[in-house]
Each structure stands twice: as C-alpha cells, then as structure tokens.
Write an enzyme that holds these catalytic residues in place. Structure first.
Site, PDB file in Angstrom:
ATOM      1  N   ASP A   1      76.508  -4.242  66.003  1.00  0.00           N
ATOM      2  CA  ASP A   1      76.986  -3.036  65.348  1.00  0.00           C
ATOM      3  C   ASP A   1      77.468  -3.395  63.939  1.00  0.00           C
ATOM      4  OD1 ASP A   1      77.842  -0.155  65.749  1.00  0.00           O
ATOM      5  OD2 ASP A   1      79.769  -1.041  65.205  1.00  0.00           O
TER       6      ASP A   1
ATOM      7  N   GLU B   1      72.490  -3.554  62.736  1.00  0.00           N
ATOM      8  CA  GLU B   1      72.530  -2.575  61.665  1.00  0.00           C
ATOM      9  C   GLU B   1      72.750  -3.333  60.359  1.00  0.00           C
ATOM     10  OE1 GLU B   1      74.275   1.508  63.337  1.00  0.00           O
ATOM     11  OE2 GLU B   1      75.726  -0.119  63.477  1.00  0.00           O
TER      12      GLU B   1
END
Length: 348
Positions: A114, A143
């Site tokens: 994340d 990400e």
C-alpha cells in the site's frame, strides 16, 4: 489501519479473544487455497499505522519510527496522519524481517504494498532480495505513486524509479485512465469510450510501459513488462461499470456491457501483470460510490445475482484468460521479446 504488523487481524476470526485461533485459522485458509491451485497475496500496509503515539515501536524508541517535519510534527504524505520512516536502518530492518516472517511462517505467495511510494528504494530492494532467497516466484507489487516530500524523488519506491526496482511491479494508472478516462473526473472518457487521443496511453500500457520506440513511450518506464500491473478497476474510485455509466450517460445496459468487455479486454491481453477486482467479471457496481472504504455492505458486497444477468461478460473474460494462459505471446517477460514480436497495426 495497522496496529500490530506481525499478527493476523482478529475481526475475521471465529473468536478474536483467542490469540492462537486467528493464527491457525489464517494458516489453514492459506493452505486450503494453495491446495486449490490458488496463491495468496497480502495487502501489506507498512506505510502508516492506526495511531502513531500508541504504536509499540514508538513507545520503545520515541520519535524514531515515523517521519517528522522541521517543527517536529508528524508528516502525512500517506494522508493517514503519519508516515513510517523506512529509510532509517532499524525501521527498514523491521519491514524486511516482517515480510520474511509472513513468507516463511504463513507461506504467503505475494505482497501488495500500500502506498509503496512512501517507502525508499533501498528498503524495497532488500525486501525483493530476501524474498528471492525464500522463493523467487513470490510476487511483490505496489502503489508506485510519488508520495510525500520527506525523502528525495530519486529515493522513492515509485514509478519514476521503476528502473531501480527489478522484480517489483507497480499499478499502471496510465493504461487505466487511457482506457476509461480520468478517475478524478467521473464524466471523462477514455479510448474505449470514444476519446481517440488517449490511444497513446493505452499503447504504452499494452507493451507494459517498456521503452518500446519513439512513438510508443509511456510517462514512466519499466525494465520488463512484468513490472506493469495493468488494470481498469480496483477498490479505489468508481468501479468500471459505474465509471462507464457516468461517462456514457443514457447508454443501454447492453451497450454498457459492450464497453465493459472492450475496456477489460485490453489489460487482460496486454503485456505485463493483469489485475481485476473481485466481481469485475460480472460488472460490479458500488452504486456510484467512489470511496467506499467506510460504506455499508449494501454498497461493498458482491451482488452475486448479477453474475447470471451478466453471464455473457463472465464467459467472455473466461475466454480471454484461457487465451492468455494458452499463448506465450500474451506473456512475454522481457522488453527485448516485446520489441521483437509486437507491432501496432493501423486500421479503421
């Protein structure tokens, strides 16, 4: 919203008050899935914690685990009130050791980092190196957004530094927005919905954002196509169906289904790593909710009855995945192979 990084979340357990049970339950679940030929990836949220002041590592060594600005205040490049300082030696060691622990103790098959752009390049390189010693087929993706301002851009584990992160894949927002339009404007259209000018972004994603040629050149560059996670729908923003409904107002359900199949077919057949959200195959809707992390089950649940309604799309996607699995042409693993074997043909 992590509180303890090295134990499973208790709210999914049959008995959250029994600390051993959540461990054996998760191990049993991973084993059962592996026996069915499915591999298990974990959402690894090492970029921030639920509460920085009460976090265990902060209590042990105050002011070390998190980044602070010149005034001593916690930074919030994550948007969550704190940023983990991965560049500090013992924080880096904690993250790498934690990843190794989950891989060896729970037999995890992959990690989805994340807000990976919060972390530094060296930490992610060490994560990949240690996982390679355990099992080089363990997936690492994240990400790769350029997040925060406390470390220089050339040190961020982001798309801009993909060439320094071999074996680590990143979500490709270029092909995503090229296909369906900007996620920040519900009415914006992409190549699949009539904005022909967006074709350059789609082409870049189709080659996995490698340095293909002077005509096909993405906003960021990969070492090999496997670094590009190609998608048009994830948990964030509108689902693809909801985006199509907003940007192609007045379209019939049949036409929306057609747009959906065209849009999803591109990442499923592109070079790189295809990614779909649960329920995307039957045109998942979240009723127009684009930030549903705090919304009810009525919004977030999978509407299984819509699978039968949209069985044409379900079977179409099954067919695309079968083609991809059967033909190595859709799974080239080096930039050289893509350049040697893929060409774009102009057609009406």
């Amino acid at each position: 919203d992590p509180q303890n990084y090295n134990v499973p979340e208790g709210s999914y357990s049959v008995d959250p008050t029994n600390p051993k049970l959540r461990i054996t339950e998760l191990k049993s679940a991973i084993l059962a899935l592996n026996k069915q030929g499915l591999r298990v990836n974990m959402d690894a949220v090492y970029n921030h914690v639920s509460n920085a002041s009460s976090f265990s590592q902060n209590l042990i060594v105050p002011n070390y685990f998190f980044r602070r600005d010149d005034n001593g205040n916690l930074t919030s490049g994550s948007g969550c009130g704190n940023d983990v300082a991965s560049e500090r030696p013992m924080v880096r060691k904690f993250i790498v050791d934690s990843v190794k622990y989950w891989a060896t103790e729970y037999n995890l098959d992959g990690y989805r980092f994340d807000l990976m752009g919060i972390h530094d390049v060296t930490t992610m390189q060490q994560v990949r190196a240690e996982l390679n010693k355990i099992d080089p087929t363990i997936i690492v993706l994240g990400e790769g957004w350029n997040m925060g301002e406390m470390i220089p851009d050339n040190q961020k584990a982001a798309q801009i530094n993909a060439l320094s992160l071999p074996g680590i894949s990143m979500f490709n927002d270029e092909i995503r927005d090229g296909i369906k339009g900007s996620v920040f404007d519900s009415g914006d259209r992409g190549w699949a919905t009539g904005k022909y000018a967006a074709i350059s972004s789609v082409k870049a994603g189709i080659v996995g954002n490698i340095a293909f040629d002077r005509f096909v050149n993405g906003r960021w560059t990969t070492i090999d196509p496997g670094q590009s996670v190609n998608y048009v729908e994830a948990h964030d923003n509108l689902s693809l169906y909801d985006k199509l409904k907003a940007s192609k107002r007045g379209s019939s359900e049949a036409l929306l289904g057609s747009y959906h199949r065209l849009s999803t077919s591109v990442p499923l057949l592109a070079q790189g790593m295809p990614f779909i959200q649960a329920g995307q195959e039957f045109l998942r809707t979240k009723l127009g909710d684009e930030n549903s992390y705090k919304s009810s089950d009525a919004v977030n649940s999978l509407k299984w009855n819509s699978r039968a309604t949209n069985i044409v799309s379900v079977n179409y996607y099954k067919g695309l995945l079968a083609i991809r699995k059967a033909h190595p042409a859709f799974r080239m693993d080096t930039a050289a192979a893509v350049k040697a074997n893929l060409a774009f043909i102009n057609a009406d």
